[in-house]
Design an enzyme around this catalytic site. Structure first.
Site, PDB file in Angstrom:
ATOM      1  CD  GLU A 117      -2.250  -9.990 -60.619  1.00  0.00           C
ATOM      2  OE1 GLU A 117      -1.634 -10.644 -61.481  1.00  0.00           O
ATOM      3  OE2 GLU A 117      -2.355 -10.364 -59.450  1.00  0.00           O
ATOM      4  CG  ASP A 141      -0.062  -8.209 -57.393  1.00  0.00           C
ATOM      5  OD1 ASP A 141       0.439  -9.033 -58.174  1.00  0.00           O
ATOM      6  OD2 ASP A 141      -1.249  -8.255 -57.013  1.00  0.00           O
TER       7      ASP A 141
HETATM    8  N1  LIG Z   1      -7.717  -8.831 -67.709  1.00  0.00           N
HETATM    9  C1  LIG Z   1      -6.585  -9.426 -67.435  1.00  0.00           C
HETATM   10  N2  LIG Z   1      -6.478 -10.136 -66.301  1.00  0.00           N
HETATM   11  C2  LIG Z   1      -5.318 -10.720 -66.005  1.00  0.00           C
HETATM   12  C3  LIG Z   1      -4.197 -10.617 -66.843  1.00  0.00           C
HETATM   13  N3  LIG Z   1      -3.174 -11.292 -66.286  1.00  0.00           N
HETATM   14  C4  LIG Z   1      -3.642 -11.809 -65.133  1.00  0.00           C
HETATM   15  N4  LIG Z   1      -4.924 -11.474 -64.943  1.00  0.00           N
HETATM   16  C5  LIG Z   1      -5.827 -11.844 -63.860  1.00  0.00           C
HETATM   17  O1  LIG Z   1      -5.383 -11.284 -62.646  1.00  0.00           O
HETATM   18  C6  LIG Z   1      -5.999 -12.040 -61.588  1.00  0.00           C
HETATM   19  C7  LIG Z   1      -5.019 -12.208 -60.478  1.00  0.00           C
HETATM   20  O2  LIG Z   1      -5.690 -12.841 -59.452  1.00  0.00           O
HETATM   21  P1  LIG Z   1      -5.004 -13.319 -58.107  1.00  0.00           P
HETATM   22  O3  LIG Z   1      -3.585 -13.766 -58.394  1.00  0.00           O
HETATM   23  O4  LIG Z   1      -5.915 -14.297 -57.457  1.00  0.00           O
HETATM   24  O5  LIG Z   1      -4.834 -12.044 -57.253  1.00  0.00           O
HETATM   25  P2  LIG Z   1      -5.852 -10.884 -56.894  1.00  0.00           P
HETATM   26  O6  LIG Z   1      -7.268 -11.239 -57.129  1.00  0.00           O
HETATM   27  O7  LIG Z   1      -5.348  -9.647 -57.604  1.00  0.00           O
HETATM   28  O8  LIG Z   1      -5.642 -10.748 -55.346  1.00  0.00           O
HETATM   29  P3  LIG Z   1      -4.432 -10.105 -54.563  1.00  0.00           P
HETATM   30  O9  LIG Z   1      -3.263 -10.037 -55.508  1.00  0.00           O
HETATM   31  O10 LIG Z   1      -4.173 -11.026 -53.430  1.00  0.00           O
HETATM   32  O11 LIG Z   1      -4.883  -8.762 -54.113  1.00  0.00           O
HETATM   33  C8  LIG Z   1      -6.457 -13.378 -62.213  1.00  0.00           C
HETATM   34  O12 LIG Z   1      -7.846 -13.383 -62.251  1.00  0.00           O
HETATM   35  C9  LIG Z   1      -5.878 -13.326 -63.607  1.00  0.00           C
HETATM   36  O13 LIG Z   1      -6.747 -13.952 -64.544  1.00  0.00           O
HETATM   37  C10 LIG Z   1      -4.349  -9.869 -68.062  1.00  0.00           C
HETATM   38  O14 LIG Z   1      -3.430  -9.714 -68.880  1.00  0.00           O
HETATM   39  N5  LIG Z   1      -5.546  -9.289 -68.305  1.00  0.00           N
END
Ligand SMILES: Nc1nc2c(ncn2[C@@H]2O[C@H](COP(=O)(O)OP(=O)(O)OP(=O)(O)O)[C@@H](O)[C@H]2O)c(=O)[nH]1
Length: 321
Positions: free
Chosen positions: A218, A175
């Site tokens: 992600e 992740d």
């Molecule tokens: N650009 C982009 N962003 C994505 C995609 N899928 C998910 N995200 C973003 O990934 C982010 C995940 O955020 P969180 O689940 O809060 O986790 P994090 O900020 O990575 O924090 P931790 O996982 O705790 O380190 C969110 O802002 C989603 O909008 C994608 O396909 N493209």
């Protein structure tokens, strides 16, 4: 038959070729005079000796159809006809073709077999289009990795294989750290570019039998068949380092780069455990890696945990890397 547009040949009841039409010559590159009167017709289709569909009909070996033509096989037992699709080597051209074939018995007096007609259709283009569509349906649109559906299917298949062969099966959940902040700083498109780069980095650490998938958002998942916990830990650490070396600025300060946290789990499959539990265990390990500060790997600590890791009632020890 000679002038028929459909490629066809006919075997007599001794399995010797008695007709090999023009269209069959064009399809195989083999002239009629080379095969007429012989039993060498298989050489026009395959590198290694094996019966054609017409041979199976002459020899009444229809029960071998499924094993010889595993892709598509159909038999019409009433009329003794057989049909199948398969990749053929086409040795004369050195290029495989995908053929749909039918073998139809010709019966004489008292229903005795006199000959068998085999017709062939080259459906390579249709097959290639079908394979391309199937691939598209299994790929994630952004990263080109396997998608979640493909991951679920592959994990199920690998779990069954691990159970049969009593081999370990490892799983990594990867992740991206603080990705919300990355998106906020670089916009969603910038985030997409970052995910693509990480996808390439993760894939570049894989062996041929491993599968990397976009699990969602992600998060990536890596299936490592026949891999011990020790091996899985080595792969996980290689992935973590590889992403760190990309040095993608995360916008949180100078010399701050995008990193990943990784949870690992390994199981020896058994009938009272399931692949879902392996995912849950790897997910729990990932959660711990996040909790302990991110940019690290987390995995069960002892050999006992490797087996216990897939049991629902286990609370695996954690060893943060
Ligand atoms: N650009 C982009 N962003 C994505 C995609 N899928 C998910 N995200 C973003 O990934 C982010 C995940 O955020 P969180 O689940 O809060 O986790 P994090 O900020 O990575 O924090 P931790 O996982 O705790 O380190 C969110 O802002 C989603 O909008 C994608 O396909 N493209």
């Amino acid at each position: 038959m000679e002038m028929l547009a459909v490629p066809a040949f006919v075997l007599d009841k001794e399995r010797r070729v008695i007709i090999w039409n023009r269209a069959c010559e064009r399809l195989t590159g083999v002239a009629a005079e080379e095969v007429l009167g012989t039993r060498d017709h298989w050489q026009s289709f395959y590198q290694e000796a094996r019966p054609t569909l017409a041979d199976l009909v002459v020899q009444d070996r229809g029960d071998e159809l499924d094993s010889l033509y595993p892709q598509v096989a159909k038999s019409c037992h009433v009329a003794g006809q057989l049909g199948a699709e398969s990749w053929c080597d086409m040795p004369r051209f050195g290029q495989r073709r995908y053929l749909a074939v039918d073998a139809i018995p010709i019966l004489g007096e008292h229903g005795r077999l006199e000959a068998v007609v085999q017709t062939l259709r080259d459906i390579t283009d249709e097959k290639a289009a079908q394979v391309a569509l199937e691939q598209l349906a299994t790929l994630d649109g952004l990263t080109g990795l396997a998608n979640r559906r493909c991951f679920d299917n592959t994990l199920g298949a690998e779990w069954s294989r691990a159970l049969r062969q009593q081999q370990p099966l490892s799983l990594l959940m990867v992740d991206v750290d603080n990705f919300k902040a990355y998106n906020d700083a670089n916009g969603h498109l910038g985030g997409d570019e970052c995910l693509k780069r990480i996808a390439i980095a993760v894939s570049s650490e894989m062996r041929a039998n491993d599968l990397v998938a976009r699990y969602g958002g992600e998060e990536f998942a890596v299936i490592l068949p026949n891999q011990s916990l020790k091996g899985a830990a080595i792969v996980a650490e290689r992935i973590r380092c590889r992403v760190e070396r990309l040095k993608v600025p995360n916008g949180r300060g100078d010399n701050e780069h995008v990193t990943v946290s990784i949870g690992a789990a390994t199981a020896i499959a058994s009938s009272d455990t399931s692949a879902c539990q392996l995912v849950a265990t790897a997910d729990a390990a990932l959660y711990r890696a996040k909790h302990m500060g991110r940019n690290r790997i987390s995995l069960p600590a002892t050999e006992a945990d490797i087996i216990a890791s897939a049991r629902p009632d286990s609370h695996s020890a954690i060893n943060a890397g």
